[in-house]
Structures are given as structure tokens and as C-alpha cells.
Motif scaffolding. Structure first.
Motif, PDB file in Angstrom:
ATOM      1  N   MET A  22      37.995 -10.953 132.484  1.00 35.95           N
ATOM      2  CA  MET A  22      36.958 -10.230 131.587  1.00 35.95           C
ATOM      3  C   MET A  22      37.556  -9.723 130.113  1.00 35.95           C
ATOM      4  N   LEU A  23      36.889 -10.053 129.039  1.00 30.03           N
ATOM      5  CA  LEU A  23      37.209  -9.545 127.920  1.00 30.03           C
ATOM      6  C   LEU A  23      37.113  -7.907 127.851  1.00 30.03           C
ATOM      7  N   THR A  24      37.745  -7.413 127.231  1.00 27.37           N
ATOM      8  CA  THR A  24      37.751  -5.857 126.937  1.00 27.37           C
ATOM      9  C   THR A  24      36.591  -5.713 125.894  1.00 27.37           C
ATOM     10  N   PHE A  25      35.964  -4.475 125.849  1.00 26.78           N
ATOM     11  CA  PHE A  25      35.099  -4.025 124.754  1.00 26.78           C
ATOM     12  C   PHE A  25      35.614  -4.242 123.120  1.00 26.78           C
ATOM     13  N   GLU A  26      36.829  -4.043 123.286  1.00 26.91           N
ATOM     14  CA  GLU A  26      37.428  -4.117 121.686  1.00 26.91           C
ATOM     15  C   GLU A  26      37.481  -5.710 121.470  1.00 26.91           C
ATOM     16  N   GLU A  27      38.036  -6.679 122.496  1.00 20.71           N
ATOM     17  CA  GLU A  27      37.900  -7.944 122.193  1.00 20.71           C
ATOM     18  C   GLU A  27      36.557  -8.585 121.928  1.00 20.71           C
ATOM     19  N   LYS A  28      35.519  -8.044 122.834  1.00 22.37           N
ATOM     20  CA  LYS A  28      34.269  -8.780 122.839  1.00 22.37           C
ATOM     21  C   LYS A  28      33.737  -8.259 120.976  1.00 22.37           C
ATOM     22  N   LEU A  29      33.915  -6.907 120.759  1.00 24.98           N
ATOM     23  CA  LEU A  29      33.638  -6.520 119.515  1.00 24.98           C
ATOM     24  C   LEU A  29      34.349  -7.263 118.128  1.00 24.98           C
ATOM     25  N   ALA A  30      35.316  -7.603 118.480  1.00 21.82           N
ATOM     26  CA  ALA A  30      36.338  -8.365 117.508  1.00 21.82           C
ATOM     27  C   ALA A  30      35.523  -9.939 117.141  1.00 21.82           C
ATOM     28  N   ILE A  31      35.361 -10.357 118.321  1.00 19.13           N
ATOM     29  CA  ILE A  31      34.627 -11.757 118.382  1.00 19.13           C
ATOM     30  C   ILE A  31      33.460 -11.600 117.709  1.00 19.13           C
ATOM     31  N   ASP A  33      25.225   1.258 115.373  1.00 22.78           N
ATOM     32  CA  ASP A  33      26.047   2.108 116.486  1.00 22.78           C
ATOM     33  C   ASP A  33      24.709   2.530 117.202  1.00 22.78           C
ATOM     34  N   VAL A  34      24.538   2.489 118.713  1.00 21.83           N
ATOM     35  CA  VAL A  34      23.459   3.344 119.415  1.00 21.83           C
ATOM     36  C   VAL A  34      24.202   4.391 120.216  1.00 21.83           C
ATOM     37  N   SER A  35      23.228   4.981 120.959  1.00 21.27           N
ATOM     38  CA  SER A  35      23.877   5.937 122.099  1.00 21.27           C
ATOM     39  C   SER A  35      24.752   5.748 122.925  1.00 21.27           C
ATOM     40  N   LEU A  36      25.419   6.579 123.343  1.00 24.52           N
ATOM     41  CA  LEU A  36      26.638   6.363 124.666  1.00 24.52           C
ATOM     42  C   LEU A  36      27.723   5.543 124.245  1.00 24.52           C
ATOM     43  N   GLY A  37      28.082   5.182 122.920  1.00 24.76           N
ATOM     44  CA  GLY A  37      28.984   4.329 122.387  1.00 24.76           C
ATOM     45  C   GLY A  37      28.735   2.874 122.462  1.00 24.76           C
ATOM     46  N   ARG A  38      27.276   2.665 122.766  1.00 28.15           N
ATOM     47  CA  ARG A  38      27.120   1.364 122.456  1.00 28.15           C
ATOM     48  C   ARG A  38      26.551   0.772 121.204  1.00 28.15           C
ATOM     49  N   VAL A  39      26.649  -0.612 121.307  1.00 26.49           N
ATOM     50  CA  VAL A  39      26.486  -1.196 119.976  1.00 26.49           C
ATOM     51  C   VAL A  39      25.619  -2.258 119.913  1.00 26.49           C
ATOM     52  N   ASN A  40      24.823  -2.241 119.106  1.00 24.70           N
ATOM     53  CA  ASN A  40      23.856  -3.556 118.616  1.00 24.70           C
ATOM     54  C   ASN A  40      24.335  -4.364 117.463  1.00 24.70           C
ATOM     55  N   PHE A  41      23.951  -5.493 117.639  1.00 23.99           N
ATOM     56  CA  PHE A  41      24.393  -6.483 116.271  1.00 23.99           C
ATOM     57  C   PHE A  41      22.984  -7.033 115.749  1.00 23.99           C
ATOM     58  N   HIS A  42      22.556  -6.805 114.323  1.00 22.13           N
ATOM     59  CA  HIS A  42      21.193  -7.442 114.265  1.00 22.13           C
ATOM     60  C   HIS A  42      21.642  -8.650 113.301  1.00 22.13           C
ATOM     61  N   VAL A  63      20.735  -9.615 118.088  1.00 22.96           N
ATOM     62  CA  VAL A  63      21.286 -10.745 118.725  1.00 22.96           C
ATOM     63  C   VAL A  63      22.341 -10.128 119.679  1.00 22.96           C
ATOM     64  N   VAL A  64      22.923  -9.335 119.585  1.00 20.65           N
ATOM     65  CA  VAL A  64      23.691  -8.302 120.606  1.00 20.65           C
ATOM     66  C   VAL A  64      23.195  -7.208 121.116  1.00 20.65           C
ATOM     67  N   TYR A  65      23.038  -7.008 122.122  1.00 21.06           N
ATOM     68  CA  TYR A  65      22.201  -5.893 122.578  1.00 21.06           C
ATOM     69  C   TYR A  65      23.079  -5.076 123.531  1.00 21.06           C
ATOM     70  N   ARG A  66      23.008  -3.638 123.081  1.00 19.32           N
ATOM     71  CA  ARG A  66      23.871  -2.573 123.751  1.00 19.32           C
ATOM     72  C   ARG A  66      25.353  -3.065 124.527  1.00 19.32           C
ATOM     73  N   LEU A  67      26.089  -3.644 123.689  1.00 21.45           N
ATOM     74  CA  LEU A  67      27.492  -3.825 124.019  1.00 21.45           C
ATOM     75  C   LEU A  67      28.118  -2.388 124.584  1.00 21.45           C
ATOM     76  N   HIS A  68      28.330  -2.265 125.562  1.00 16.36           N
ATOM     77  CA  HIS A  68      29.037  -0.897 126.185  1.00 16.36           C
ATOM     78  C   HIS A  68      30.404  -0.964 126.240  1.00 16.36           C
ATOM     79  N   GLY A 118      27.040  -6.022 128.074  1.00 12.91           N
ATOM     80  CA  GLY A 118      26.290  -6.211 127.111  1.00 12.91           C
ATOM     81  C   GLY A 118      25.452  -7.665 127.188  1.00 12.91           C
ATOM     82  N   PHE A 119      24.620  -7.664 126.289  1.00 14.55           N
ATOM     83  CA  PHE A 119      23.646  -8.908 126.148  1.00 14.55           C
ATOM     84  C   PHE A 119      23.478  -9.616 124.785  1.00 14.55           C
ATOM     85  N   VAL A 120      23.250 -10.806 124.970  1.00 17.01           N
ATOM     86  CA  VAL A 120      23.156 -11.591 123.796  1.00 17.01           C
ATOM     87  C   VAL A 120      21.444 -12.341 124.133  1.00 17.01           C
ATOM     88  N   TYR A 121      20.796 -12.429 122.738  1.00 21.42           N
ATOM     89  CA  TYR A 121      19.512 -12.858 122.929  1.00 21.42           C
ATOM     90  C   TYR A 121      19.679 -14.458 123.160  1.00 21.42           C
TER      91      TYR A 121
END
Length: 155
Positions: free
Chosen positions: A1-10, A21-30, A41-46, A51-54
Motif C-alpha cells: 500500500m502506498l503511504t500518504f506522502e506517496e499518494k500525495l506526490a502522485i 486541506d480539510v479537518s483531521l489532516g485530510r486533503v481534498n483535490f478539486h 476529484v480526490v476526497y478525504r485523503l487521510h 481516501g477516495f477518487v470520483y
């Protein structure tokens, strides 16, 4: 499984996505250039890697939830790149969305997105109307229909 940092970089490798940036360290991408009301597109990457993708409008067999999101927790780098690219493309289409469906008796139905509603047509007659893509697809599956793929059209 990819780490948060790896997913974030991708995800951040897609310049068309804007980080929020949203609550609890989660990140959305619009995707602000979306032709639809949907922009996330990316929802609540924790930070735990979840996390989720549309993916509601993507013509692959992703298992999406009621919001049209696919869970990317166990996605590989290639899978994550692919689903994000497909998601952006699905939100970029300016032509009306249409899919052809067929049953075992070779009856054809057309699924069309019109003004935020998912309509199913038998020829020119409206067969059904649904608030979501998933609702329309559930109906089609229950009635014994399957989506025509590109390879089906070549036959």
C-alpha cells in the motif's frame, strides 16, 4: 500500500488539481475546470492512506459508493494515476454522456445524462429517469442489461 506522502506526490503531479486541506489532516483535490457541478476529484485523503477518487462517470468497473467515489486505500501507483486521469477526463467532457446497454434478447437501451438527470431510453421513448448514475445502472443490471464495451461495438 502506498503511504500518504506517496499518494500525495502522485496526486500533486496533476497540475490541474487544486489542493484543499480539510479537518483531521485530510486533503481534498478539486478540478476547477470541471464542466459539471462536481469539482472534487480526490476526497478525504487521510494520513492513514485511505481516501477516495470520483469515479462515477468512468467506464471501468470500479466499485463506487453512493457519492460516486472509489476507495483508493490499496491502489498501486499505476492504478492511482489511471483513476485520477480518468476522473479528470470524465469531468472534462463537453459532449453529452451516453452509454449503450444490451440484454440477452439483444434489446438495446441508451443511458444519457441530461441536465443532471440520468435517463434511460428505449429508442425515442423514455424508459426511466434517475437522480444518479448508480441508480440508473442498478436498474439496468436488475433488468438483465449489460454495458456495451468498445470491443462489443466492433463485432
Amino acid at each position: 500500500m502506498l503511504t500518504f506522502e506517496e499518494k500525495l506526490a502522485i496526486i500533486e503531479s496533476f497540475p490541474e488539481l487544486q489542493r484543499n486541506d480539510v479537518s483531521l489532516g485530510r486533503v481534498n483535490f478539486h478540478f476547477e475546470e470541471s464542466v459539471l457541478d462536481k469539482k472534487i476529484v480526490v476526497y478525504r485523503l487521510h494520513p492513514n492512506g485511505n481516501g477516495f477518487v470520483y469515479a462515477e462517470l468512468i467506464n471501468d468497473d470500479y466499485s463506487v459508493d453512493s457519492k460516486g467515489m472509489v476507495n483508493i486505500r490499496d491502489f498501486s501507483e499505476m492504478e492511482l494515476l489511471k483513476v485520477i486521469k480518468q476522473s479528470i477526463e470524465s469531468l472534462s467532457e463537453s459532449e453529452p454522456f451516453e452509454e449503450s446497454w444490451v440484454n440477452a434478447d439483444s434489446q438495446n437501451l441508451l443511458l444519457v445524462e441530461e441536465y443532471g438527470t440520468w435517463n434511460i431510453y428505449a429508442g425515442e421513448m423514455l424508459d426511466g429517469s434517475y437522480a444518479t448514475y448508480n441508480g440508473a445502472v442498478d436498474y439496468l443490471h436488475q433488468e438483465g442489461f449489460r454495458r456495451l464495451q468498445d470491443e462489443d461495438l466492433k463485432k
